[in-house]
Enzyme design. Structure first.
Site, PDB file in Angstrom:
ATOM      1  N   LYS A 226      43.434  36.264  39.783  1.00 32.47           N
ATOM      2  CA  LYS A 226      42.399  36.878  38.953  1.00 32.47           C
ATOM      3  C   LYS A 226      42.258  38.366  39.223  1.00 32.47           C
ATOM      4  O   LYS A 226      42.368  38.817  40.372  1.00 32.47           O
ATOM      5  CB  LYS A 226      41.054  36.179  39.213  1.00 32.47           C
ATOM      6  CG  LYS A 226      41.107  34.671  39.069  1.00 32.47           C
ATOM      7  CD  LYS A 226      39.785  34.015  39.397  1.00 32.47           C
ATOM      8  CE  LYS A 226      39.950  32.495  39.474  1.00 32.47           C
ATOM      9  NZ  LYS A 226      40.621  32.072  40.710  1.00 32.47           N
TER      10      LYS A 226
ATOM     11  N   HIS B  63      38.485  38.078  36.140  1.00 32.42           N
ATOM     12  CA  HIS B  63      37.611  37.270  36.996  1.00 32.42           C
ATOM     13  C   HIS B  63      36.196  37.173  36.441  1.00 32.42           C
ATOM     14  O   HIS B  63      35.592  36.094  36.413  1.00 32.42           O
ATOM     15  CB  HIS B  63      37.590  37.862  38.412  1.00 32.42           C
ATOM     16  CG  HIS B  63      37.228  36.888  39.478  1.00 32.42           C
ATOM     17  ND1 HIS B  63      37.748  36.924  40.747  1.00 32.42           N
ATOM     18  CD2 HIS B  63      36.396  35.825  39.478  1.00 32.42           C
ATOM     19  CE1 HIS B  63      37.252  35.936  41.474  1.00 32.42           C
ATOM     20  NE2 HIS B  63      36.416  35.261  40.719  1.00 32.42           N
TER      21      HIS B  63
ATOM     22  N   ASP C 179      44.833  27.716  42.780  1.00 29.53           N
ATOM     23  CA  ASP C 179      43.959  28.702  42.144  1.00 29.53           C
ATOM     24  C   ASP C 179      43.482  29.728  43.169  1.00 29.53           C
ATOM     25  O   ASP C 179      42.736  29.408  44.084  1.00 29.53           O
ATOM     26  CB  ASP C 179      42.751  28.016  41.508  1.00 29.53           C
ATOM     27  CG  ASP C 179      41.869  29.000  40.765  1.00 29.53           C
ATOM     28  OD1 ASP C 179      42.148  29.274  39.582  1.00 29.53           O
ATOM     29  OD2 ASP C 179      40.915  29.520  41.370  1.00 29.53           O
TER      30      ASP C 179
ATOM     31  N   TYR D 155      39.152  36.735  46.813  1.00 28.48           N
ATOM     32  CA  TYR D 155      38.974  35.725  47.851  1.00 28.48           C
ATOM     33  C   TYR D 155      39.450  36.227  49.211  1.00 28.48           C
ATOM     34  O   TYR D 155      39.127  35.649  50.249  1.00 28.48           O
ATOM     35  CB  TYR D 155      39.728  34.438  47.496  1.00 28.48           C
ATOM     36  CG  TYR D 155      39.269  33.760  46.238  1.00 28.48           C
ATOM     37  CD1 TYR D 155      38.065  34.110  45.617  1.00 28.48           C
ATOM     38  CD2 TYR D 155      40.031  32.762  45.643  1.00 28.48           C
ATOM     39  CE1 TYR D 155      37.652  33.488  44.449  1.00 28.48           C
ATOM     40  CE2 TYR D 155      39.632  32.128  44.482  1.00 28.48           C
ATOM     41  CZ  TYR D 155      38.443  32.508  43.882  1.00 28.48           C
ATOM     42  OH  TYR D 155      38.039  31.891  42.725  1.00 28.48           O
TER      43      TYR D 155
END
Length: 326
Positions: A72, A105, A38, A43
């Protein structure tokens, strides 16, 4: 409990948020048996995630077809024309032709920031979160229709949402051509969201619980304190001792038995194995009910709080086309 969801997504995955040395972590996770990774553009580590995946494939640990890779769409790319650009940037960084699941997201649209201004994307309009949050007026329907187009051309095998409540899901279900496959939400023993989980399951939407271990990922960044740590909960330690398991395994098993997939994060190989080893025991109905009683409605990752903090006196938050307000 089956090890995959109805759409073929492994019930246990590796969460990549805040992970250090993520290339090695992803490689080690695949090596010990993970097949669900994931990730997310926000990130800031998708190139490293992709490198870990390639290394595992090159060494014959798995094939691309064995893996389920999620990413996302960040808040700054909600406009119709920006969705495919953002997805392609993620694919380029991961080194993949498609993702198995692409999620919106958060249900918050921010003003577009070009890749060459800064990337990976953040909450504000300048690098290092030094600028102001600029909200944008983008209907969720516009973003979802662009997501549907990604699935139609094969860039994403499945599409879904994240951090979405029942009200927004009801609206989305009223117009979507492709129903969201997944709703990824914060869920742990102190924030169980039973009504939302039940709604999703009644409408054939898989639920993925992020932060299923609770406060662990938030203790070092000022969003949780020691009293939020469920690993200190006497009930959970007692149940863990009864099953000869850890508290971590108990809280992960709790999510699986209520039908939620999970994406715990760890950088330690032994902990990675432990988090995956949650199918060899079962919590009793009484234990499940007791754990349900731990509900505190304690949310650690709240987008509304992030925007509220930036909108506090002395900070800057704006709506695109309107003056900054505080």
């Amino acid at each position: 409990m089956a090890s995959v969801t109805e759409i073929g997504m492994p019930m246990v995955g590796l969460g990549c948020w805040k992970a250090q040395k993520i290339e090695e972590v992803v490689y080690n996770a695949i090596k010990v048996g993970y097949r669900h990774i994931d990730s997310a553009a926000a990130y800031g580590n998708e190139k490293e995630v992709g490198a870990g995946i390639r290394r595992a494939i090159q060494e014959g640990l798995c094939t691309r077809g064995d893996l389920w890779v999620t990413s996302k769409l960040w808040n700054t790319y909600h406009r119709r024309e920006h969705v495919p650009m953002a997805c392609q940037r993620t694919l380029d960084d991961l080194g993949l032709d498609f993702v198995d699941l692409y999620l919106i997201h958060q249900p918050i649209a921010l003003a577009y920031v070009p890749f060459d201004a800064y990337y990976p994307p953040k909450w504000t309009d300048q690098p290092g979160n030094a600028g102001k949050i600029i909200l944008d007026r983008v209907p969720y329907r516009e973003t979802w229709e662009a997501m549907e187009a990604l699935q139609e051309v094969g860039k994403a095998k499945h599409i879904g949402v994240s951090n979405v409540n029942v009200q927004l899901l009801m609206d989305l279900l009223s117009y979507c051509k492709i129903k969201p496959a997944v709703n990824q939400i914060e869920s742990h023993v102190y924030l169980q969201q039973p009504g939302l989980v039940a709604f999703c399951q009644a409408h054939g939407i898989c639920v993925t619980a992020y932060s299923p271990l609770g406060a662990k990922s938030y203790l070092g960044i000022g969003l949780a304190s020691a009293e939020d740590d469920c690993f200190l909960e006497p009930l959970l330690t007692s149940i863990a001792e009864k099953h000869s398991k850890t508290v971590g395994q108990v809280v992960l098993r709790f999510q699986l038995q209520r039908g939620c997939s999970i994406i715990p994060k760890s950088q330690n190989v032994d902990r990675l194995k432990e988090n995956l080893d949650v199918f060899g025991f079962e919590l009793s109905a009484e234990e499940m009910e007791a754990i349900k009683g731990l509900e505190r409605n304690r949310r650690f990752s709240d987008p509304a709080e992030y925007t509220r903090a930036w909108g506090a006196p002395g900070s800057a938050i704006a709506l695109a086309g309107l003056p900054i307000f505080s």
